[in-house]
Design a protein around this motif. Structure first.
Motif, PDB file in Angstrom:
ATOM      1  N   VAL A  55       8.606 -13.083  -6.013  1.00 29.37           N
ATOM      2  CA  VAL A  55       7.201 -12.750  -5.770  1.00 29.37           C
ATOM      3  C   VAL A  55       6.993 -11.243  -5.904  1.00 29.37           C
ATOM      4  O   VAL A  55       7.793 -10.448  -5.404  1.00 29.37           O
ATOM      5  CB  VAL A  55       6.751 -13.227  -4.366  1.00 29.37           C
ATOM      6  CG1 VAL A  55       5.314 -12.823  -4.085  1.00 29.37           C
ATOM      7  CG2 VAL A  55       6.902 -14.745  -4.250  1.00 29.37           C
ATOM      8  N   LEU A  56       5.901 -10.872  -6.545  1.00 28.83           N
ATOM      9  CA  LEU A  56       5.521  -9.467  -6.684  1.00 28.83           C
ATOM     10  C   LEU A  56       4.174  -9.240  -6.018  1.00 28.83           C
ATOM     11  O   LEU A  56       3.218  -9.976  -6.275  1.00 28.83           O
ATOM     12  CB  LEU A  56       5.418  -9.091  -8.167  1.00 28.83           C
ATOM     13  CG  LEU A  56       4.923  -7.671  -8.466  1.00 28.83           C
ATOM     14  CD1 LEU A  56       5.964  -6.640  -8.042  1.00 28.83           C
ATOM     15  CD2 LEU A  56       4.591  -7.514  -9.948  1.00 28.83           C
ATOM     16  N   ILE A  64       1.836  -5.250   4.465  1.00 31.52           N
ATOM     17  CA  ILE A  64       1.443  -6.337   5.372  1.00 31.52           C
ATOM     18  C   ILE A  64       1.635  -7.706   4.721  1.00 31.52           C
ATOM     19  O   ILE A  64       2.250  -8.610   5.293  1.00 31.52           O
ATOM     20  CB  ILE A  64      -0.003  -6.152   5.852  1.00 31.52           C
ATOM     21  CG1 ILE A  64      -0.121  -4.882   6.702  1.00 31.52           C
ATOM     22  CG2 ILE A  64      -0.469  -7.365   6.661  1.00 31.52           C
ATOM     23  CD1 ILE A  64      -1.551  -4.483   7.036  1.00 31.52           C
ATOM     24  N   LEU A  65       1.096  -7.888   3.518  1.00 34.03           N
ATOM     25  CA  LEU A  65       1.240  -9.180   2.842  1.00 34.03           C
ATOM     26  C   LEU A  65       2.664  -9.382   2.338  1.00 34.03           C
ATOM     27  O   LEU A  65       3.235 -10.468   2.475  1.00 34.03           O
ATOM     28  CB  LEU A  65       0.250  -9.287   1.681  1.00 34.03           C
ATOM     29  CG  LEU A  65       0.335 -10.567   0.847  1.00 34.03           C
ATOM     30  CD1 LEU A  65       0.082 -11.805   1.708  1.00 34.03           C
ATOM     31  CD2 LEU A  65      -0.647 -10.523  -0.327  1.00 34.03           C
ATOM     32  N   ALA A  66       3.257  -8.349   1.730  1.00 38.77           N
ATOM     33  CA  ALA A  66       4.620  -8.466   1.203  1.00 38.77           C
ATOM     34  C   ALA A  66       5.590  -8.892   2.300  1.00 38.77           C
ATOM     35  O   ALA A  66       6.433  -9.788   2.102  1.00 38.77           O
ATOM     36  CB  ALA A  66       5.055  -7.136   0.586  1.00 38.77           C
ATOM     37  N   VAL A 101      12.956  -8.243   1.085  1.00 34.09           N
ATOM     38  CA  VAL A 101      11.782  -7.503   0.650  1.00 34.09           C
ATOM     39  C   VAL A 101      12.204  -6.095   0.244  1.00 34.09           C
ATOM     40  O   VAL A 101      13.051  -5.476   0.899  1.00 34.09           O
ATOM     41  CB  VAL A 101      10.678  -7.448   1.737  1.00 34.09           C
ATOM     42  CG1 VAL A 101      11.149  -6.681   2.977  1.00 34.09           C
ATOM     43  CG2 VAL A 101       9.389  -6.853   1.181  1.00 34.09           C
ATOM     44  N   ALA A 102      11.662  -5.621  -0.861  1.00 33.35           N
ATOM     45  CA  ALA A 102      11.955  -4.274  -1.354  1.00 33.35           C
ATOM     46  C   ALA A 102      10.654  -3.666  -1.855  1.00 33.35           C
ATOM     47  O   ALA A 102       9.677  -4.373  -2.119  1.00 33.35           O
ATOM     48  CB  ALA A 102      12.982  -4.324  -2.474  1.00 33.35           C
ATOM     49  N   TYR A 103      10.652  -2.341  -1.981  1.00 31.71           N
ATOM     50  CA  TYR A 103       9.443  -1.630  -2.401  1.00 31.71           C
ATOM     51  C   TYR A 103       9.790  -0.598  -3.465  1.00 31.71           C
ATOM     52  O   TYR A 103      10.855   0.013  -3.428  1.00 31.71           O
ATOM     53  CB  TYR A 103       8.792  -0.948  -1.193  1.00 31.71           C
ATOM     54  CG  TYR A 103       8.315  -1.931  -0.139  1.00 31.71           C
ATOM     55  CD1 TYR A 103       7.104  -2.597  -0.284  1.00 31.71           C
ATOM     56  CD2 TYR A 103       9.098  -2.215   0.977  1.00 31.71           C
ATOM     57  CE1 TYR A 103       6.676  -3.507   0.675  1.00 31.71           C
ATOM     58  CE2 TYR A 103       8.678  -3.122   1.939  1.00 31.71           C
ATOM     59  CZ  TYR A 103       7.472  -3.776   1.776  1.00 31.71           C
ATOM     60  OH  TYR A 103       7.051  -4.690   2.711  1.00 31.71           O
ATOM     61  N   ARG A 104       8.848  -0.405  -4.401  1.00 33.25           N
ATOM     62  CA  ARG A 104       9.028   0.598  -5.456  1.00 33.25           C
ATOM     63  C   ARG A 104       7.733   1.337  -5.714  1.00 33.25           C
ATOM     64  O   ARG A 104       6.643   0.732  -5.681  1.00 33.25           O
ATOM     65  CB  ARG A 104       9.449  -0.076  -6.776  1.00 33.25           C
ATOM     66  CG  ARG A 104      10.914  -0.358  -6.925  1.00 33.25           C
ATOM     67  CD  ARG A 104      11.221  -0.848  -8.331  1.00 33.25           C
ATOM     68  NE  ARG A 104      10.986   0.191  -9.345  1.00 33.25           N
ATOM     69  CZ  ARG A 104      11.059  -0.028 -10.662  1.00 33.25           C
ATOM     70  NH1 ARG A 104      11.346  -1.231 -11.124  1.00 33.25           N
ATOM     71  NH2 ARG A 104      10.840   0.962 -11.504  1.00 33.25           N
ATOM     72  N   GLU A 105       7.854   2.615  -5.981  1.00 38.49           N
ATOM     73  CA  GLU A 105       6.698   3.414  -6.378  1.00 38.49           C
ATOM     74  C   GLU A 105       6.601   3.353  -7.906  1.00 38.49           C
ATOM     75  O   GLU A 105       7.223   4.156  -8.618  1.00 38.49           O
ATOM     76  CB  GLU A 105       6.845   4.853  -5.895  1.00 38.49           C
ATOM     77  CG  GLU A 105       5.605   5.692  -6.131  1.00 38.49           C
ATOM     78  CD  GLU A 105       5.696   7.067  -5.512  1.00 38.49           C
ATOM     79  OE1 GLU A 105       5.005   7.986  -6.006  1.00 38.49           O
ATOM     80  OE2 GLU A 105       6.462   7.248  -4.525  1.00 38.49           O
TER      81      GLU A 105
END
Length: 236
Positions: A55-56, A64-66, A101-105
């Motif tokens: 999921v992206l 919040i949603l992620a 869960v991971a995050y990227r700029e």
């Protein structure tokens, strides 16, 4: 959007970065996002079960949603171009021990060039009305999704009722959002979003509205799409 330019408004990025430290405060300016999140999460999962899916979340902000989709068993990447909210999202994931869960700029357009057809589900909520070229984001979301996968959007209709409710009411009367959160001319009619989706190869599967009751201070799903609305599409 021309090649090589970034599809982002620096003023919009600065606006949300300034408030980043309050993102997970449920009584802050982001209270509406916390209140609507269970509604939009349930709506997404009813159409695209999340467990085990790639999921992206495009324009994830503070996550919040992620975060909630990851807790439903999805493998989630949240992306945004605002550095401070992303740092808040990463910190919250560590503190809350959120799995997968991971995050990227990175922009949706850049990621689409890197990972075409990679995701089972793509979400882009409360973002399209904040970028210079929403059609570019829609195309990127479609490219990132696997054929047959689901792409979800939410945004705000452009009409007199939405001006009254989403700007005058929400920002000036009820103080649900900071003044200047939204610009009326950036609101998107469903017919405009439908055209973006058709051009991107997305099949329009359904629409729902989101309404706020100032007496109960609660949100609910509705058939009225004249203010806030959510759209489900499928990549053909």
């Amino acid at each position: 959007m021309t090649e090589g330019t970034l599809n982002a408004d620096p003023a919009e990025l600065a606006k949300f970065s300034e408030l980043a430290h309050r993102w997970w405060d449920t009584e802050s300016e982001f209270r509406p996002l916390h209140q609507i999140n269970p509604l939009r999460l349930a709506w997404i999962e009813a159409q695209a079960p999340l467990a085990g899916r790639q999921v992206l979340d495009v324009g994830c902000g503070g996550g919040i949603l992620a975060d909630s989709m990851a807790r439903r068993g999805a493998h989630v990447l949240g992306i945004d171009l605002a550095t401070k909210p992303l740092r808040v999202a990463q910190l919250h994931a560590l503190e809350a021990n959120t799995p997968n869960v991971a995050y990227r700029e990175v922009s949706a357009e850049t990621l689409a060039a890197e990972q075409p057809g990679h995701y089972d589900v793509v979400t882009c909520m409360e973002m399209l009305e904040h970028v210079p070229d929403p059609s570019s984001v829609v195309r990127a979301c479609a490219t990132l999704c696997k054929p047959g996968g689901s792409v979800f959007f939410s945004t705000i209709h452009r009409n007199p009722k939405s001006f009254l409710f989403a700007i005058v009411g929400a920002e000036y009367v009820l103080n649900l959002l900071p003044r200047g959160t939204h610009e009326y001319l950036k609101f998107i009619r469903p017919s405009e979003l439908a055209a973006y989706c058709r051009d991107a190869g997305l099949q329009w599967d359904g629409t729902r509205g989101l309404a706020y009751n100032p007496l109960t201070r609660r949100y609910r799903m509705t058939d009225d799409t004249l203010v806030n609305y959510l759209v489900a599409t499928r990549r053909t």
